[in-house]
Design a protein around this motif. Structure first.
Motif, PDB file in Angstrom:
ATOM      1  N   MET A  25      28.734  45.019  38.256  1.00 37.23           N
ATOM      2  CA  MET A  25      29.792  45.047  39.257  1.00 37.23           C
ATOM      3  C   MET A  25      29.332  45.581  40.605  1.00 37.23           C
ATOM      4  O   MET A  25      29.540  44.945  41.648  1.00 37.23           O
ATOM      5  CB  MET A  25      30.979  45.868  38.735  1.00 37.23           C
ATOM      6  N   ALA A  60      33.509  41.533  40.111  1.00 35.50           N
ATOM      7  CA  ALA A  60      34.374  42.325  39.242  1.00 35.50           C
ATOM      8  C   ALA A  60      34.661  41.667  37.891  1.00 35.50           C
ATOM      9  O   ALA A  60      34.677  42.343  36.865  1.00 35.50           O
ATOM     10  CB  ALA A  60      35.694  42.614  39.961  1.00 35.50           C
ATOM     11  N   GLU A 106      35.019  41.455  45.710  1.00 36.46           N
ATOM     12  CA  GLU A 106      35.571  42.747  46.110  1.00 36.46           C
ATOM     13  C   GLU A 106      37.061  42.665  46.451  1.00 36.46           C
ATOM     14  O   GLU A 106      37.887  43.367  45.870  1.00 36.46           O
ATOM     15  CB  GLU A 106      34.792  43.310  47.298  1.00 36.46           C
ATOM     16  N   ASN A 153      38.848  44.766  39.871  1.00 42.31           N
ATOM     17  CA  ASN A 153      38.177  45.490  38.798  1.00 42.31           C
ATOM     18  C   ASN A 153      38.027  44.709  37.491  1.00 42.31           C
ATOM     19  O   ASN A 153      36.954  44.670  36.941  1.00 42.31           O
ATOM     20  CB  ASN A 153      38.901  46.810  38.514  1.00 42.31           C
TER      21      ASN A 153
END
Length: 289
Positions: free
Chosen positions: A30, A54, A69, A98
């Motif tokens: 990541m 992610a 991002e 995420n």
């Protein structure tokens, strides 16, 4: 059961493993902004996609959808060539994507977190393919701290989700028309050190939920009634995510991270691990766009 180390500690922050229709495992490093592919011969190839990579899922017909991002991207091919960047979803540089996954209708959900882990600063978003070949993004809910893990039960009627800061796994009812409803607690991380939290998750073909225990050196299996059924021990403390793969979907692949680990303290931190727990997983739901 103890997982075996499959690769060298190649990832600074390994996350988001997904078994690909091509018979390979893809996952992200990541913080490096890279996608790693574990090939059938055991080698690992790395492709740089952005400042952050992610989460990703296969697209129907080949290619990938990737959360970077602050934006989504579409890769034309399975080797991640032909990357098309979609518009930024927000402009706050303190928040990033995420983790995520797709629903049975082929829409890609991905949650966020603040770099500072600010309570309630994050949200869940959904990328939906349009009839004209375009894509639309919508914010589904906020008040999230660290969004992690999103996957459905085998019959598609339930979706499981972690906001890691709550130290529990939640479950939603799901209907294609009404969407996600009736969120409630499914399983709690109780009796542990507060630093042990649920991270990524996957669901096997029996409807049991496997949850990566960040800080706990293990993956936990919860039955459909929320009862803890067993654990797979991992030789690194920062266990970040898990998925089933292999030709028979009977291998549990587990990613780990070096984040927060003192240099030399855990030689295997950042490696990929695997175990054969005696159950079979589900294929990844693809993005329909």
């Amino acid at each position: 059961m103890r997982a075996e180390q499959v690769t060298d500690p190649l990832a600074e922050h390994g996350e988001g493993p997904c078994w690909w229709p091509t018979g390979e495992l893809k996952y992200v490093d990541m913080s490096a902004g890279d996608v790693l592919t574990l090939t059938v011969d055991g080698t690992v190839h790395r492709v740089h996609c952005g400042t952050v990579a992610a989460a990703l899922r296969p697209r129907v017909g080949g290619g990938a959808v990737i959360a970077l991002e602050r934006r989504f991207a579409l890769a034309r091919d399975d080797d991640l060539s032909g990357l098309t960047l979609l518009p930024e979803v927000w402009d706050d540089v303190g928040v990033r994507f995420n983790d995520g996954g797709c629903d049975p209708q082929g829409r890609f959900y991905c949650g966020t977190m603040a770099y500072a882990k600010t309570p309630g600063a994050a949200a869940m978003f959904r990328l939906s393919p349009g009839a004209d070949g375009g894509c639309a993004t919508e914010r589904l809910w906020g008040g999230v701290t660290i969004s992690n893990g999103f996957m459905f039960s085998p019959d598609g009627s339930l979706a499981y989700y972690n906001d890691s800061a709550t130290r529990r796994t939640d479950v939603f009812d799901y209907d294609p028309q009404r969407g996600l409803t009736r969120r409630r607690a499914f399983a709690r991380f109780e009796g542990d050190d507060d630093a042990v939290v649920p991270d990524g998750l996957c669901v096997d073909s029996e409807g049991a939920v496997w949850v990566a225990a960040w800080g706990g050196s293990e993956v936990r299996r919860y039955l459909a009634n929320g009862r803890l059924d067993g654990v797979v021990e991992v030789g690194a403390s920062r266990v970040s995510a898990c998925t089933f793969g292999g030709p028979g979907l009977d291998i549990l692949y587990i990613t780990t991270s070096k984040e927060g680990v003192a240099a030399g303290a855990e030689p295997a931190a950042g490696a990929l691990f695997a175990a054969r727990p005696g159950v079979v997983g589900q294929p990844a739901m693809p993005f329909a766009g």
